[in-house]
Design an enzyme around this catalytic site. Structure first.
Site, PDB file in Angstrom:
ATOM      1  N   HIS A  58      41.291  30.117  36.463  1.00  0.00           N
ATOM      2  CA  HIS A  58      40.341  30.935  37.429  1.00  0.00           C
ATOM      3  C   HIS A  58      41.081  32.173  37.752  1.00  0.00           C
ATOM      4  CE1 HIS A  58      42.564  28.524  40.021  1.00  0.00           C
ATOM      5  NE2 HIS A  58      42.259  29.173  41.022  1.00  0.00           N
ATOM      6  N   HIS A  60      42.065  33.455  40.711  1.00  0.00           N
ATOM      7  CA  HIS A  60      42.995  33.629  42.037  1.00  0.00           C
ATOM      8  C   HIS A  60      44.624  34.007  41.626  1.00  0.00           C
ATOM      9  CE1 HIS A  60      40.461  30.615  44.554  1.00  0.00           C
ATOM     10  NE2 HIS A  60      39.909  31.637  44.830  1.00  0.00           N
ATOM     11  N   ASP A  62      47.461  33.663  42.583  1.00  0.00           N
ATOM     12  CA  ASP A  62      48.423  32.640  42.195  1.00  0.00           C
ATOM     13  C   ASP A  62      48.589  32.197  40.967  1.00  0.00           C
ATOM     14  OD1 ASP A  62      46.353  31.345  43.524  1.00  0.00           O
ATOM     15  OD2 ASP A  62      47.710  29.514  43.836  1.00  0.00           O
ATOM     16  N   HIS A  63      47.284  32.299  40.012  1.00  0.00           N
ATOM     17  CA  HIS A  63      47.255  31.887  38.686  1.00  0.00           C
ATOM     18  C   HIS A  63      47.036  33.086  37.668  1.00  0.00           C
ATOM     19  CE1 HIS A  63      45.967  27.531  39.859  1.00  0.00           C
ATOM     20  NE2 HIS A  63      45.890  28.286  40.895  1.00  0.00           N
ATOM     21  N   HIS A 116      35.571  25.596  43.221  1.00  0.00           N
ATOM     22  CA  HIS A 116      36.713  26.002  43.746  1.00  0.00           C
ATOM     23  C   HIS A 116      36.419  27.678  43.697  1.00  0.00           C
ATOM     24  CE1 HIS A 116      40.919  26.906  45.032  1.00  0.00           C
ATOM     25  NE2 HIS A 116      41.225  27.595  43.789  1.00  0.00           N
ATOM     26  N   ASP A 135      42.838  24.414  39.543  1.00  0.00           N
ATOM     27  CA  ASP A 135      42.523  24.157  41.014  1.00  0.00           C
ATOM     28  C   ASP A 135      41.311  23.363  41.105  1.00  0.00           C
ATOM     29  OD1 ASP A 135      45.006  25.439  41.316  1.00  0.00           O
ATOM     30  OD2 ASP A 135      44.019  26.895  42.725  1.00  0.00           O
ATOM     31  N   HIS A 173      48.354  22.708  41.309  1.00  0.00           N
ATOM     32  CA  HIS A 173      49.435  22.553  42.706  1.00  0.00           C
ATOM     33  C   HIS A 173      49.850  21.314  42.855  1.00  0.00           C
ATOM     34  CE1 HIS A 173      48.218  26.653  44.294  1.00  0.00           C
ATOM     35  NE2 HIS A 173      47.274  26.362  43.864  1.00  0.00           N
TER      36      HIS A 173
HETATM   37 ZN   LIG Z   1      42.863  28.545  43.117  1.00  0.00          ZN
END
Ligand SMILES: [Zn+2]
Length: 257
Positions: A58, A60, A62-63, A116, A135, A173
């Protein structure tokens, strides 16, 4: 018996995991998501691995923030969800739920796990039942519902629940301790969760991961996979309500926990 695929999980940033899959037959290496953390390069150099494929779950930051650096260094095929392609760069290929992606001596199936983020997807390694959930699903938890809607997110989790119990679960995570505490706030008498909390506390005290998990364990103990279990519905005051509403209530209770 040696497994066909070697899977490694590296803690990066604050709570993220970078995940690497090596096909022992062909030597090919894939990675799931690309957080921006130099630990990834140190790890790959030490293993002498060069990823030829990056599977993005996805959009985001942090990915995906490490994609540029990974591309510069290894020039892999970067596969991203079709529905989020405009928000993820760089990428070479887009993919949608239902697709089957060859990798080394195996295949990844792409699963629809919206909620998400609306275009979130998960990857399932067929030949060595393993789910890379990003996530969408955590151990004893699930991702915060940024985009929703709740009924689509619940449908996606039900799709994950249909995978075999022996499926190994990797996710984006390390949130297990919080998740178990929340789950116990709903069902304080749940013995397996009480025992699990003890194990999780020990692992975290030694800075050890609590993942991977298995889908069998998650189906039995993760409240977000149990929205159709009357015990959980009752705990969030939704006894007899439609399952997606029960799920939404559990998600909301977790947000406020
Ligand atoms: Zn995420």
């Amino acid at each position: 018996m040696t497994q066909k695929f070697e899977i490694e999980m590296l803690p990066v940033l604050d709570t993220n995991y970078a995940i690497f899959v090596k096909c022992r037959t062909t030597g090919k290496v894939a990675m799931v998501d690309a957080p921006d953390d130099d630990k990834i390069f140190a790890f790959l150099e030490q293993k002498q691995w060069r990823p030829s494929l990056v599977l993005v779950t996805h959009r985001h930051w942090d990915h995906v923030d490490g994609l540029e650096k990974v591309k510069d260094r290894y020039n892999p095929l970067i596969v991203v969800p079709e529905a989020e392609k405009d928000q993820i760069s760089p990428h070479n290929e887009t993919i949608s739920p239902g697709a089957i992606l060859p990798f080394g001596a195996g295949h990844f199936t792409v699963l629809s796990t919206p909620g998400h983020t609306s275009g979130h997807i998960a990857y399932y390694l067929q030949e060595q039942p393993t789910l890379f959930a990003g996530d969408a699903l955590f151990s004893i938890g699930c991702g915060r519902m940024f985009d929703g809607p709740a009924d689509a997110m619940w449908e996606g989790l039900k799709e994950l629940r249909r995978l075999p119990d022996e499926t190994t679960l990797y996710c984006g995570h390390e949130y297990t301790r919080d998740n178990v505490n929340f789950a116990l706030s709903l069902t304080p008498e749940h013995q397996a969760l009480r025992q699990h909390l003890q194990w999780v506390e020990e692992r975290r005290a030694q800075n050890q991961p609590t993942l991977p998990s298995t889908l069998g364990f998650e189906k039995a103990n993760n409240p977000f996979l149990r929205a159709d279990d009357p015990e959980v519905a009752k705990a969030v005051g939704q006894h007899g309500a439609p399952k997606a509403e029960v799920f939404a209530a559990i998600r909301k209770a977790k947000d406020q926990f």
